[in-house]
Design an enzyme around this catalytic site. Structure first.
Site, mmCIF file in Angstrom:
data_model
loop_
_atom_site.group_PDB
_atom_site.id
_atom_site.type_symbol
_atom_site.label_atom_id
_atom_site.label_comp_id
_atom_site.label_asym_id
_atom_site.label_seq_id
_atom_site.Cartn_x
_atom_site.Cartn_y
_atom_site.Cartn_z
ATOM 1 N N ASP A 39 0.899 -1.146 0.000
ATOM 2 C CA ASP A 39 0.000 0.000 0.000
ATOM 3 C C ASP A 39 0.936 1.193 0.000
ATOM 4 O OD1 ASP A 39 -1.467 2.269 0.898
ATOM 5 O OD2 ASP A 39 -3.064 0.898 1.465
ATOM 6 N N HIS A 40 1.051 1.869 -1.132
ATOM 7 C CA HIS A 40 2.147 2.840 -1.229
ATOM 8 C C HIS A 40 1.978 4.006 -0.261
ATOM 9 C CE1 HIS A 40 -0.451 5.198 -3.944
ATOM 10 N NE2 HIS A 40 0.345 6.212 -3.697
ATOM 11 N N HIS A 100 -5.750 2.847 1.098
ATOM 12 C CA HIS A 100 -5.056 4.024 1.623
ATOM 13 C C HIS A 100 -5.815 4.713 2.770
ATOM 14 C CE1 HIS A 100 -2.945 3.171 -1.959
ATOM 15 N NE2 HIS A 100 -3.603 3.955 -2.783
HETATM 16 C C1 BG6 Z 1 -3.499 4.876 -6.301
HETATM 17 C C2 BG6 Z 1 -4.845 4.945 -6.952
HETATM 18 O O1 BG6 Z 1 -3.412 3.758 -5.461
HETATM 19 O O2 BG6 Z 1 -3.297 6.046 -5.534
HETATM 20 C C3 BG6 Z 1 -4.965 6.187 -7.808
HETATM 21 O O3 BG6 Z 1 -5.031 3.786 -7.754
HETATM 22 C C4 BG6 Z 1 -4.628 7.418 -7.010
HETATM 23 O O4 BG6 Z 1 -6.268 6.294 -8.366
HETATM 24 C C5 BG6 Z 1 -3.310 7.241 -6.298
HETATM 25 O O5 BG6 Z 1 -4.552 8.514 -7.907
HETATM 26 C C6 BG6 Z 1 -3.036 8.394 -5.348
HETATM 27 O O6 BG6 Z 1 -1.734 8.285 -4.873
HETATM 28 P P1 BG6 Z 1 -0.894 9.570 -4.484
HETATM 29 O O7 BG6 Z 1 0.382 9.021 -3.946
HETATM 30 O O8 BG6 Z 1 -0.722 10.395 -5.724
HETATM 31 O O9 BG6 Z 1 -1.704 10.297 -3.454
#
Ligand code: BG6
Length: 514
Positions: free
Chosen positions: A186-187, A249
């Site tokens: 989960d980044h 997230h």
């Molecule tokens: C991803 C989603 O996991 O997270 C995207 O699939 C989203 O739809 C993105 O735009 C948002 O990540 P960040 O790091 O740009 O807030």
């Protein structure tokens, strides 16, 4: 979270399945180049890019250099260039049984050449329906066994579409790899301020005593994006904001904010506490959910001063699509700490700014002294954890305006972590890749977390499926559907604007409607 210095990463080969795809180009190559630039990669290291297209080593090396901005001087040219000299391409179909022994042969040759000792990371940057197939083949070729050299597998979301499909996926994966070998990304957990959240909470005397329902009135967790679906219409039609952002997230943000102090800082102690939060989410009937889970979809509008199309006009999106691009939820956590405190979560695409914040609003003092006389001048005490674009912490409290006799103004103490030159936080994938090489799974999702998260999400999806109420449209560039405002008004609360929207002369945080 783990604070281990990152220099001792194990030698290994990183095998990227789906290497010609978007994720590898946008995230993995740049993260690898940054790690190499910072001298953090082990000397004994190589990368194998696995894809279905016809390519040569030379071609993927060029792609990687371009994707990581090596030629544009974004990273240390020498170090990143050398890293990509160790990038090899292997063409195969993921369901071609005969290709796996050939892949194994290549990896064994590279082990000899680069002294990588047989340690492997299999990064599955592929559609989830390939997870099981690839895992099963790796297993049957003896490439998954964790005896001697380690073998780890990394999977990206979406991890299923609901609890049932997630269980099936997990079952196939864990038939080949043990839970300890599986790293579910989960980044958001790789973002600097999420790791900092635990430090802020548990390494200060200041906050933890107040972190409960006695002192906290409400918690708002907002992730707003200006982008639309960016060519991912087909995927997004299946996912929607609930599965794309909330299941993973948003719930990570919630659990890290609400969790109890863990018994220790190891991966399982932390994840045990996160799971407890998910288990304590108050179950709701479908009727209750109908009023506490709001969905919306963007229509045409303006973003950054330019017109943009509505969701239904995006490529590969149904012209009558009912997919939500915005979700707002009210969540209650039934625990001693949080009883009675609403947690408001909202996320949406095509909102006015890109921002992610956790806002803690403290309760008012009893109505005596200044709270009786000057109530209009007082702002709420707020603690804001700024996750992006600015990373830091912001504290708002009341003070006397200098030079006046008795005017009170809310003042801000603002700590910005990434505002200083030279203090660039590592990108999420950089941190996460290093953690896999180190064998630290703290920032990855354990299976029971995924399971409880789906349990919660499935109820909302079911309610929407059964509900007569259509989703609300909101113009691109607005703050989302009006139903989301009503959700808070019912409790006498209002959404608070992200920090960056505040004009500097504006004295305090205020709600979108003023
Ligand atoms: C991803 C989603 O996991 O997270 C995207 O699939 C989203 O739809 C993105 O735009 C948002 O990540 P960040 O790091 O740009 O807030």
């Amino acid at each position: 979270m783990s604070m281990t210095p990152s220099s001792e990463l194990d030698p290994c080969i990183l095998v990227i399945f789906g290497a010609t795809g978007d994720l590898t180009q946008r995230k993995l190559y740049p993260a690898l180049a940054s790690l190499a630039s910072a001298g953090r990669l082990p000397d004994s290291f190589a990368v194998v890019a696995v894809g279905r297209r016809d390519k040569t080593d030379g071609m993927v090396r060029q792609e990687a250099n371009r994707a990581a901005g090596v030629d544009a001087g974004k990273v240390n040219v020498d170090r990143a260039g050398k890293l990509f000299q160790r990038l090899h391409y292997f063409k195969m179909d993921f369901d071609d049984t005969a290709a796996y022994p050939r892949l194994r042969g290549l990896l064994e040759r590279l082990d000899e050449e680069y002294h990588t000792g047989g340690n492997r990371i299999y990064f599955l940057a592929v559609a989830p329906h390939y997870f099981g197939t690839i895992a099963a083949h790796l297993h049957s070729q003896g490439m998954a066994a964790n005896t001697g050299p380690w073998q780890r597998v990394v999977v990206e979301k979406p991890f299923g579409r609901n609890l049932v499909s997630a269980r099936q996926l997990n079952q196939r994966l864990t038939q080949a790899f043990s839970e300890k070998q599986v790293y579910r990304i989960d980044h958001y957990l790789g973002k600097e301020m999420l790791q900092n959240l635990m430090v802020i909470r548990f390494a200060n005397t200041l906050f933890e005593p107040l972190w409960n329902s006695r002192y906290i009135e409400e918690v708002q967790i907002s992730v707003s994006e200006t982008v639309g679906v960016e060519g991912r219409g087909a995927y997004y039609e299946e996912a929607g904001a609930l599965r794309d952002m909330v299941q993973n997230h948003m719930l990570q943000l919630l659990t890290l904010t609400a969790m109890e102090p863990p018994a220790a800082l190891d991966a399982d102690s932390i994840r045990d506490e996160k799971v407890k939060v998910l288990r304590s989410i108050r179950p709701s009937s479908l009727e209750e959910l109908a009023s506490s889970a709001i969905r919306g979809q963007y229509g045409r509008g303006m973003i950054d001063g330019r017109p943009v199309v509505g969701y239904r006009q995006e490529e590969r999106v149904d012209a009558a699509s009912q997919t939500e691009t915005y979700v707002a939820l009210k969540v209650h956590i039934d625990s001693f700490r949080w009883s009675g405190v609403p947690f408001y979560l909202r996320t949406g695409k095509r909102l006015p700014v890109r921002s992610a914040e956790i806002i803690i609003r403290f309760r008012e003092q009893p109505g005596v002294l200044y709270f009786r006389q000057k109530h209009d001048m007082l702002g709420p005490n707020l603690l804001v954890i700024k996750i992006q674009p600015e990373e830091g912490v912001f504290l708002q409290f009341n003070a006397k305006q200098p030079g006046t006799q008795s005017t009170i103004v809310p003042v801000k103490m603002d700590y910005c972590q990434n505002c200083h030159a030279g203090l660039n936080s590592p990108e999420a994938y950089e941190r996460l890749l290093a953690d896999v090489m180190r064998g630290d799974s703290t920032l990855f999702t354990r299976w029971d977390e995924v399971e409880y998260a789906w349990n919660f999400i499935d109820q909302i999806a079911l309610m929407w499926e059964k509900s007569e109420a259509k989703l609300e449209l909101y113009p691109a560039g607005s703050w989302g559907p009006l139903g989301a405002d009503r959700l808070l008004h019912a409790n006498g609360h209002k959404w608070l604007l992200p920090f960056q929207c505040l004009l500097s002369e504006r004295p305090s945080y205020s709600s979108p409607d003023g």
